[in-house]
Design a protein around this motif. Structure first.
Motif, PDB file in Angstrom:
ATOM      1  N   ARG A  26      48.078  12.727  22.025  1.00  0.00           N
ATOM      2  CA  ARG A  26      47.343  13.008  20.797  1.00  0.00           C
ATOM      3  C   ARG A  26      46.508  14.275  20.827  1.00  0.00           C
ATOM      4  O   ARG A  26      45.959  14.675  19.797  1.00  0.00           O
ATOM      5  CB  ARG A  26      46.479  11.820  20.419  1.00  0.00           C
ATOM      6  N   GLU A  34      37.389  25.798  26.871  1.00  0.00           N
ATOM      7  CA  GLU A  34      37.189  26.853  27.880  1.00  0.00           C
ATOM      8  C   GLU A  34      38.514  27.233  28.549  1.00  0.00           C
ATOM      9  O   GLU A  34      38.753  28.402  28.841  1.00  0.00           O
ATOM     10  CB  GLU A  34      36.146  26.385  28.908  1.00  0.00           C
ATOM     11  N   GLU A  51      29.204  20.007  24.757  1.00  0.00           N
ATOM     12  CA  GLU A  51      28.476  19.675  25.988  1.00  0.00           C
ATOM     13  C   GLU A  51      27.012  19.344  25.748  1.00  0.00           C
ATOM     14  O   GLU A  51      26.423  18.526  26.455  1.00  0.00           O
ATOM     15  CB  GLU A  51      28.578  20.831  27.003  1.00  0.00           C
ATOM     16  N   LYS A  56      33.171  -3.631  23.087  1.00  0.00           N
ATOM     17  CA  LYS A  56      34.201  -4.301  23.898  1.00  0.00           C
ATOM     18  C   LYS A  56      33.591  -5.542  24.525  1.00  0.00           C
ATOM     19  O   LYS A  56      32.845  -5.451  25.494  1.00  0.00           O
ATOM     20  CB  LYS A  56      34.707  -3.351  24.990  1.00  0.00           C
ATOM     21  N   ARG A  73      30.873   3.556  23.552  1.00  0.00           N
ATOM     22  CA  ARG A  73      32.275   3.130  23.568  1.00  0.00           C
ATOM     23  C   ARG A  73      32.440   1.724  24.134  1.00  0.00           C
ATOM     24  O   ARG A  73      33.400   1.033  23.841  1.00  0.00           O
ATOM     25  CB  ARG A  73      33.103   4.157  24.345  1.00  0.00           C
TER      26      ARG A  73
HETATM   27  C1  3H9 Z   1      32.792  19.486  29.739  1.00  0.00           C
HETATM   28  O1  3H9 Z   1      33.878  19.752  29.339  1.00  0.00           O
HETATM   29  C2  3H9 Z   1      32.051  20.304  30.751  1.00  0.00           C
HETATM   30  C3  3H9 Z   1      32.630  21.688  30.970  1.00  0.00           C
HETATM   31  O2  3H9 Z   1      32.104  22.597  30.043  1.00  0.00           O
HETATM   32  C4  3H9 Z   1      32.252  22.262  32.298  1.00  0.00           C
HETATM   33  C5  3H9 Z   1      32.799  21.644  33.526  1.00  0.00           C
HETATM   34  C6  3H9 Z   1      32.478  22.420  34.736  1.00  0.00           C
HETATM   35  N1  3H9 Z   1      36.156  12.316  30.081  1.00  0.00           N
HETATM   36  O3  3H9 Z   1      36.078   8.416  22.123  1.00  0.00           O
HETATM   37  P1  3H9 Z   1      37.294   7.591  22.275  1.00  0.00           P
HETATM   38  C7  3H9 Z   1      37.516   8.317  27.155  1.00  0.00           C
HETATM   39  S1  3H9 Z   1      31.960  18.106  29.216  1.00  0.00           S
HETATM   40  C8  3H9 Z   1      36.431  11.050  30.422  1.00  0.00           C
HETATM   41  O4  3H9 Z   1      37.154   6.133  22.115  1.00  0.00           O
HETATM   42  P2  3H9 Z   1      38.414   8.850  19.954  1.00  0.00           P
HETATM   43  C9  3H9 Z   1      36.536   7.405  26.431  1.00  0.00           C
HETATM   44  O5  3H9 Z   1      35.503   7.003  27.275  1.00  0.00           O
HETATM   45  C10 3H9 Z   1      33.129  17.267  28.182  1.00  0.00           C
HETATM   46  N2  3H9 Z   1      36.757  10.088  29.550  1.00  0.00           N
HETATM   47  O6  3H9 Z   1      38.477   8.115  21.350  1.00  0.00           O
HETATM   48  C11 3H9 Z   1      37.462   6.275  26.017  1.00  0.00           C
HETATM   49  O7  3H9 Z   1      37.650   5.459  27.143  1.00  0.00           O
HETATM   50  P3  3H9 Z   1      37.797   3.874  26.999  1.00  0.00           P
HETATM   51  C12 3H9 Z   1      33.216  17.858  26.834  1.00  0.00           C
HETATM   52  C13 3H9 Z   1      36.794  10.431  28.263  1.00  0.00           C
HETATM   53  O8  3H9 Z   1      39.808   9.073  19.530  1.00  0.00           O
HETATM   54  C14 3H9 Z   1      38.782   6.985  25.720  1.00  0.00           C
HETATM   55  O9  3H9 Z   1      38.712   8.230  26.408  1.00  0.00           O
HETATM   56  N3  3H9 Z   1      34.041  17.023  25.997  1.00  0.00           N
HETATM   57  C15 3H9 Z   1      36.510  11.726  27.828  1.00  0.00           C
HETATM   58  O10 3H9 Z   1      37.470   8.139  19.049  1.00  0.00           O
HETATM   59  C16 3H9 Z   1      39.003   7.254  24.256  1.00  0.00           C
HETATM   60  O11 3H9 Z   1      37.866   7.931  23.720  1.00  0.00           O
HETATM   61  C17 3H9 Z   1      33.530  16.034  25.263  1.00  0.00           C
HETATM   62  O12 3H9 Z   1      32.336  15.816  25.243  1.00  0.00           O
HETATM   63  C18 3H9 Z   1      36.181  12.697  28.801  1.00  0.00           C
HETATM   64  N4  3H9 Z   1      35.909  13.966  28.467  1.00  0.00           N
HETATM   65  O13 3H9 Z   1      37.726  10.259  20.244  1.00  0.00           O
HETATM   66  C19 3H9 Z   1      34.496  15.222  24.442  1.00  0.00           C
HETATM   67  N5  3H9 Z   1      36.620  11.773  26.477  1.00  0.00           N
HETATM   68  O14 3H9 Z   1      39.054   3.662  26.186  1.00  0.00           O
HETATM   69  C20 3H9 Z   1      34.198  13.768  24.598  1.00  0.00           C
HETATM   70  C21 3H9 Z   1      36.999  10.545  26.098  1.00  0.00           C
HETATM   71  O15 3H9 Z   1      37.876   3.394  28.390  1.00  0.00           O
HETATM   72  N6  3H9 Z   1      35.142  12.921  23.927  1.00  0.00           N
HETATM   73  N7  3H9 Z   1      37.086   9.719  27.160  1.00  0.00           N
HETATM   74  O16 3H9 Z   1      36.560   3.425  26.275  1.00  0.00           O
HETATM   75  C22 3H9 Z   1      35.136  12.722  22.575  1.00  0.00           C
HETATM   76  O17 3H9 Z   1      34.363  13.303  21.840  1.00  0.00           O
HETATM   77  C23 3H9 Z   1      36.112  11.734  22.019  1.00  0.00           C
HETATM   78  O18 3H9 Z   1      36.504  10.885  23.058  1.00  0.00           O
HETATM   79  C24 3H9 Z   1      37.377  12.356  21.400  1.00  0.00           C
HETATM   80  C25 3H9 Z   1      38.373  11.216  21.040  1.00  0.00           C
HETATM   81  C26 3H9 Z   1      36.967  13.088  20.115  1.00  0.00           C
HETATM   82  C27 3H9 Z   1      38.061  13.284  22.353  1.00  0.00           C
END
Ligand code: 3H9
Length: 689
Positions: free
Chosen positions: A54, A102, A122, A274, A270
């Protein structure tokens, strides 16, 4: 394999396959790094990167934060992609977020599907883009866009990204096919790599004014300001030095309590819906709802349901009242139309066919869930439930939106208690994100599952609560408000308390909130509880006096504050009322420091929250955290009261409570759960898993 390596003629295709969101975990980073090296070693002419499923990469793997780093790190992988001697093409779709964006801006050419969202969220995790985003984004999009994206965390559309220069083209189709066509075209043209890091930084704007704006909006949150500083560093430092500065600032945020609080909030949000008990339990059919009572709350619930695509029957006592209720819903929907949340066509359909208003309960005969939102009085609720029961179909769920009253008593008064549940919305119900699903002793599991399903459909954060006075949120609120009232009796002013809590991060202090909610609500509640009040309970009366004089807060223009137009000033009548009360009780006022105020207020909140968890009213500490965060303005960057408590150290909090108990051991009774956790050296978080 998280990253597959494939060859199509001269082009190497690196496809990410790490469901659900292609997070950039260690294996993905390794796959990208090795894929780029191998493509060059094998003499490819271009590399295409895209995501299966997706989305493109939705960011770094948040679960890795706070753990020992695993090589290769994301900043290094981004540098490697950028330094690749053959063109690297990114084909973007889904949510291109954080580290995902990035990686994208480290590639040399970018195309995106029209539905793609691109952002660097972030700051919502207490962090900043730490893999070159703060240095590459301004070079691509300029400072205004980069600062807005990095400090707000809000994503932009593909169209906006194209306009800002973040992507090169927007095309509809499949990412793999589109990317391959783009890469083939570039190879045919003999296109060269275009490293963003090699571009000069744009002309520096007036950073001082921009920074002041960011500080103001951040309201105590560190990440937006630090992220701004990282972006601004790109104007004065060469690219490689800018990356080092970004890294330094990223690591400084990684160490903060705010980062811990916000990441806790991310996962708790999240996890909260559950529930193990609902595994495999199917919700009942849910296409239409009935709402009894068309006041602000009922109309808000009806609006939320219409916006979610449900049919709604809204019942009032008379035809005129039903018309007025329709007017309230129409007003809410007009707002949604104006803000572009719905089209004119949808708006008209909602008011035309989806909404029925009536003064006859017979209009409820088709409703799957019937929610009463009438006056908070047990006798009235019982009458309304008898009427609902007479008209509801056998499979219908009978719900009360009561904020405090006993759902077990309401259920016991019906012939079908298994169908009865509490659905506690927060006003305005079409705006506020919290829904407490109150499960009574006899509530059937599929009724609970339907409550959660309704919350999901309405876009709410839905939390399970057991039955007690005030459920999770209002019960805890009542205790910390009491602590604040005691401080007022003993010498603090409502204005000092509001200031301290606003400095802590609440948008409004408790007395400004009371004015907003209406002082008459607390007044009615105090009267309801008075007959059973413990003789040792300290009750302050100044708020009753304000109400007796007809001052109910914002709605009458006068409460703790005076409201004139948009301005708010201290009501000079309040302190004399408080001083007179202290004198009558023989209290010599003492001075409270800001720290004293915060410690007492938070100790009361955490102690009651621990009782709520200990008694099983909330199943897990994270449930309490979500209620306070989503319904009571608790600052997200503290993670919720119980995450905040863990960070402070539970031993310190218990010692505070025991100290306060020396003055009033009736109010300050330590929660047994808090004592147990301290004795066994555990945290609230240990109970979340
Ligand atoms: C970063 O990138 C730092 C860098 O700049 C630097 C590094 C050096 N990691 O939200 P959902 C899991 S910081 C791990 O229900 P949706 C989530 O917990 C990151 N897991 O789906 C869930 O697990 P579970 C910057 C993640 O369709 C499942 O995926 N990025 C991550 O409503 C489904 O998620 C963000 O902050 C992750 N990054 O929304 C984006 N993301 O099924 C954070 C998700 O076990 N994510 N999971 O409960 C989001 O905003 C939403 O998840 C997204 C999808 C919009 C992507």
């Amino acid at each position: 394999m998280s990253i597959s390596f494939e060859r199509d003629g001269d082009i190497v295709i690196l496809a990410a396959n790490n469901p659900p969101v292609n997070a950039l975990g260690a294996e993905v980073r390794r796959g990208l790094s090795e894929g780029i090296k191998r493509a060059v070693a094998e003499g490819a002419k271009a590399v295409l990167i895209y995501g299966e499923g997706r989305t493109w990469f939705a960011g770094a793997d948040i679960r890795e934060f706070g753990k020992p780093p695993v090589e290769p790190g994301l900043p290094g992988v981004c540098d490697e992609i950028e330094a690749c001697p053959i063109p690297v093409v990114a084909a973007l779709h889904g949510t291109v977020l954080g580290g995902g964006l990035e990686v994208a801006v480290s590639c040399h050419y970018r195309l995106a599907l029209p539905s793609t969202k691109l952002g660097v969220p972030e700051v919502n995790l207490g962090l900043l883009p730490g893999a070159g985003g703060t240095q590459r984004l301004p070079r691509l999009a300029g400072y205004e866009t980069a600062v807005a994206m990095v400090t707000s965390g809000r994503p932009v559309s593909a169209a906006k990204a194209l306009e800002a220069g973040i992507v090169d083209r927007v095309e509809d189709g499949k990412p793999r096919a589109l990317g391959l066509a783009y890469a083939t075209e570039l190879v045919a043209e003999g296109a060269k790599p275009r490293p963003v890091g090699a571009r000069p930084a744009p002309q520096a704007p007036d950073f001082a004014a921009m920074r002041a704006e960011v500080v103001k909006k951040a309201r105590g949150q560190l990440a937006p300001v630090t992220a701004f500083d990282a972006v601004a560093a790109s104007a004065s430092l060469p690219f490689a030095e800018g990356l080092k500065e970004e890294r330094r600032l990223f690591m400084s945020l990684m160490d903060t309590d705010q980062r811990k609080g916000m990441i806790h909030a991310f996962f708790a949000e999240r996890q909260v819906s559950k529930l193990p008990e609902l595994k495999g339990v199917a919700p009942r059919a849910l296409n239409s709802i009935g709402v009894i009572g068309g006041g602000t709350m009922g109309a808000g619930i009806a609006t939320a349901a219409l916006l979610a695509g449900l049919r709604v029957s809204l019942i009032e006592m008379t035809e005129e009242a039903a018309e007025a209720a329709r007017g309230r819903v129409a007003g809410n929907l007009a707002g949604a139309l104006k803000r572009g949340k719905i089209s004119q066509q949808k708006h008209d359909a909602m008011l035309g066919t989806a909404l029925t208003t009536a003064a006859d309960y017979a209009a409820l005969s088709d409703a799957d869930v019937i929610i009463e939102a009438v006056f908070e009085d047990m006798a009235v609720k019982k009458q309304v439930f008898a009427q609902i029961e007479a008209h509801a179909k056998p499979s219908a769920i009978l719900a009360s939106n009561t904020s405090y009253l006993d759902i077990n008593e309401i259920a016991a008064n019906t012939t079908r208690p298994a169908d009865v549940i509490g659905l506690h919305f927060f006003s305005p119900a079409h705006v506020m994100r919290l829904l407490e699903v109150v499960v009574a002793d006899a509530t059937a599991p599929d009724v609970v599952a339907t409550g959660f399903e309704l919350g999901k459909m309405l876009g709410k954060t839905t939390v399970r609560s057991g039955v007690c006075d005030g459920f999770i949120g209002n019960r805890i609120l009542s205790t910390y408000r009491t602590a604040a009232d005691h401080m007022i009796l003993d010498g603090a002013s409502p204005y000092e308390i509001d200031r301290v809590l606003e400095n802590f991060g609440f948008a409004m202090g408790p007395f400004a909130v009371a004015d907003l909610a209406g002082l008459d609500i607390g007044w009615a509640n105090r009267k309801r509880l008075a007959p059973n009040r413990h003789p040792r309970e300290r009750v302050s009366e100044h708020a009753d006096k304000l109400c007796e004089a007809g001052h109910f807060g914002q709605k009458t223009g006068r409460g703790y504050y005076i409201y004139e137009g948009r301005s708010k000033s201290i009501n000079p009548d309040v302190m004399p009322l408080i001083e007179a009360e202290r004198a009558a009780l023989g209290i010599t006022p003492k001075t409270f420091s800001d720290d004293d105020i915060l410690r007492r207020y938070m100790a009361a909140m955490v102690n009651e929250a621990a009782k709520v968890v200990g008694e099983g009213i909330a199943r897990r500490p994270l449930d309490v955290d979500m209620v306070l965060l989503m319904g009571y303005g608790f600052p997200r960057y503290h993670g919720g009261p119980l995450k905040w408590a863990d960070i402070q150290g539970l031993g310190n909090l218990l010692a505070d409570i025991e100290g306060f108990a020396k003055e009033d051991d009736h109010f300050w009774q330590p929660a047994p759960l808090l004592q147990e956790l301290v004795a066994s050296n555990r945290s609230f978080d240990d109970l979340n898993t």
